[in-house]
Design an enzyme around this catalytic site. Structure first.
Site, mmCIF file in Angstrom:
data_model
loop_
_atom_site.group_PDB
_atom_site.id
_atom_site.type_symbol
_atom_site.label_atom_id
_atom_site.label_comp_id
_atom_site.label_asym_id
_atom_site.label_seq_id
_atom_site.Cartn_x
_atom_site.Cartn_y
_atom_site.Cartn_z
ATOM 1 N N GLN A 116 0.829 -1.193 0.000
ATOM 2 C CA GLN A 116 0.000 0.000 0.000
ATOM 3 C C GLN A 116 0.874 1.258 0.000
ATOM 4 O O GLN A 116 1.799 1.393 0.800
ATOM 5 C CB GLN A 116 -0.915 0.029 1.230
ATOM 6 C CG GLN A 116 -1.909 1.183 1.183
ATOM 7 C CD GLN A 116 -2.773 1.258 2.424
ATOM 8 O OE1 GLN A 116 -2.298 1.634 3.487
ATOM 9 N NE2 GLN A 116 -4.039 0.894 2.293
ATOM 10 N N TYR A 195 -6.166 10.328 4.654
ATOM 11 C CA TYR A 195 -4.832 10.715 4.205
ATOM 12 C C TYR A 195 -4.940 11.568 2.934
ATOM 13 O O TYR A 195 -6.023 11.959 2.531
ATOM 14 C CB TYR A 195 -3.953 9.477 4.052
ATOM 15 C CG TYR A 195 -3.789 8.762 5.379
ATOM 16 C CD1 TYR A 195 -3.018 9.326 6.402
ATOM 17 C CD2 TYR A 195 -4.462 7.569 5.642
ATOM 18 C CE1 TYR A 195 -2.901 8.708 7.640
ATOM 19 C CE2 TYR A 195 -4.351 6.939 6.881
ATOM 20 C CZ TYR A 195 -3.572 7.518 7.879
ATOM 21 O OH TYR A 195 -3.472 6.912 9.106
ATOM 22 N N GLY A 334 -8.384 -7.286 9.134
ATOM 23 C CA GLY A 334 -7.200 -6.681 9.701
ATOM 24 C C GLY A 334 -6.804 -7.276 11.024
ATOM 25 O O GLY A 334 -5.908 -8.116 11.118
ATOM 26 N N ARG A 335 -7.465 -6.853 12.102
ATOM 27 C CA ARG A 335 -7.055 -7.269 13.435
ATOM 28 C C ARG A 335 -7.084 -8.781 13.623
ATOM 29 O O ARG A 335 -6.283 -9.325 14.387
ATOM 30 C CB ARG A 335 -7.942 -6.585 14.481
ATOM 31 C CG ARG A 335 -7.698 -5.090 14.622
ATOM 32 C CD ARG A 335 -8.757 -4.435 15.493
ATOM 33 N NE ARG A 335 -10.047 -4.390 14.804
ATOM 34 C CZ ARG A 335 -11.219 -4.212 15.424
ATOM 35 N NH1 ARG A 335 -11.252 -4.096 16.741
ATOM 36 N NH2 ARG A 335 -12.338 -4.152 14.736
#
Length: 377
Positions: A116, A195, A334-335
């Protein structure tokens, strides 16, 4: 049905008839994926102060190589785009060499990786990057940010000039080429989670009056230019794009997601990237169905699991299966991958999942909460 799903039909018929679609093989462009589970990119702050991936990162990612695809954590394409301490970079040869150790380890373990690419925009601090943050407009991130010397008040970013915008586009393209040199199968352009590219998309953070602000067509322009440049640099089959419609991370706000994101997808779809990655996807929301219909290629969906707060006991498996049924081709978690190196096996067999050590998610460094999570047996 998406193109990717159609291409994968033959592979599906080879899989066990009653097995969850999560565990069936598929394809992403030229890549054959062992399953439809994607390890989502997660910042873990284990690179050196100069942004060079450390050897421990090779261990961490290789442990999780059973994912159909790993999307490695947010990596800055230039120095000014750095966000937090000890995040990785990909703008010089030392970064390439560090990442090559990671991709070699993952490949040896049977895995496949994208990287990424993320420019922080207003999410950054001079103490971290050595540069004053650049953003679409001088709209600061509220509150404080972690720096090498602790929490500091966020600074007002400087509005990017058009020359700096053009340089940033070129930096993304150069970073993509370096990522391929480092052994990645491709790159994901990060246009989500507050972002830089996301900041350009929102009229709350983009107050420009030139060709990059105001109308929707102008606000999506930088993301489209970056993706086009990256596609030209490494080929469309090596490029993914991540978006987060309506997600409020990093104090983001968006009033017109129903106008911005269909327009963005229409422009991006013409460029033919390998996939679109939608954050906090909810199959019950009309916008998800609109995006699925608008996107002709592979769709990776990241389920809207509780955040902050504990994960469901199944680690998100039920939510992932609902997204596949709603038209997603792949699902990112993810987690759950963070705490379970062997997540694919655990979900397939129904084995219990490791609890997440929340105190060790970021900024702490070292093995604890990173490479020391146990595997079955």
């Amino acid at each position: 049905m998406s193109t990717n799903t159609a291409v994968s039909a033959d592979l599906d018929t080879e899989a066990a008839g009653t097995e969850s679609a999560l565990f069936r093989p598929t394809r992403l462009g030229a890549l054959r994926l062992a399953n439809r589970l994607v390890m989502a990119p997660m910042t873990r702050n284990r690179a050196s102060a100069a942004g060079v991936p450390e050897p421990i990162m090779a261990t961490y990612y290789a442990q999780r190589a059973s994912a159909g695809l790993i999307i490695a954590e947010a990596t800055t394409p230039n120095a000014v785009g750095a966000t937090y301490p000890n995040i990785p970079a990909i703008h010089d040869e030392s970064h390439v060499a560090g990442w090559r150790r990671v991709t070699d380890a993952v490949r040896a373990a049977g895995g496949q990786m994208f990287l990424q690419l993320q420019h922080g925009g207003r999410v950054g601090h001079p103490e971290t990057s050595g540069h004053h943050p650049l953003a679409p407009s001088p709209v600061p991130l509220p509150g404080t940010i972690v720096t090498p010397s602790g929490h500091r008040e966020n600074v007002v970013p400087r509005e990017m000039t058009e020359e700096e915008i053009r340089a940033t586009v070129a930096d993304f393209a150069a970073a993509a080429r370096r990522a391929v040199d480092a052994g990645f199968a491709g790159v994901e352009v990060h246009a989500a989670n507050g972002y830089l590219l996301h900041q350009f998309l929102s009229n709350h953070t983009n107050h420009r009056t030139d060709g990059y602000g105001g109308a929707v067509a102008n606000r999506i322009r930088l993301t489209v230019e970056v993706v086009r440049a990256v596609v030209e640099a490494v080929g469309a089959e090596r490029v993914g794009v991540r978006i987060a419609p309506g997600v409020t991370a990093n104090a983001m706000a968006e009033d017109d997601v129903d106008e911005v994101y269909p327009a963005l997808l229409s422009a991006l779809d013409d460029l033919g990237p390998a996939y679109l990655h939608v954050v906090f996807a909810d199959p019950d929301q009309p916008l998800f169905r609109t995006l699925r219909k608008a996107w002709s290629g592979t769709l990776i969906a990241n389920p809207a699991l509780p955040w902050p707060g504990p994960l469901p006991a199944d680690g998100g498996r039920a939510a992932a299966e609902r997204l596949l049924e709603a038209g997603a081709d792949l699902v990112s978690l993810g987690r759950s991958f963070l705490a379970n190196p062997d997540l694919v096996t655990r979900l397939r067999t129904g084995a219990p999942l490791n609890p997440i050590r929340d105190a060790h998610l970021m900024y702490v460094g070292g093995e604890t909460g990173y490479t020391d999570y146990p595997t079955l047996g």
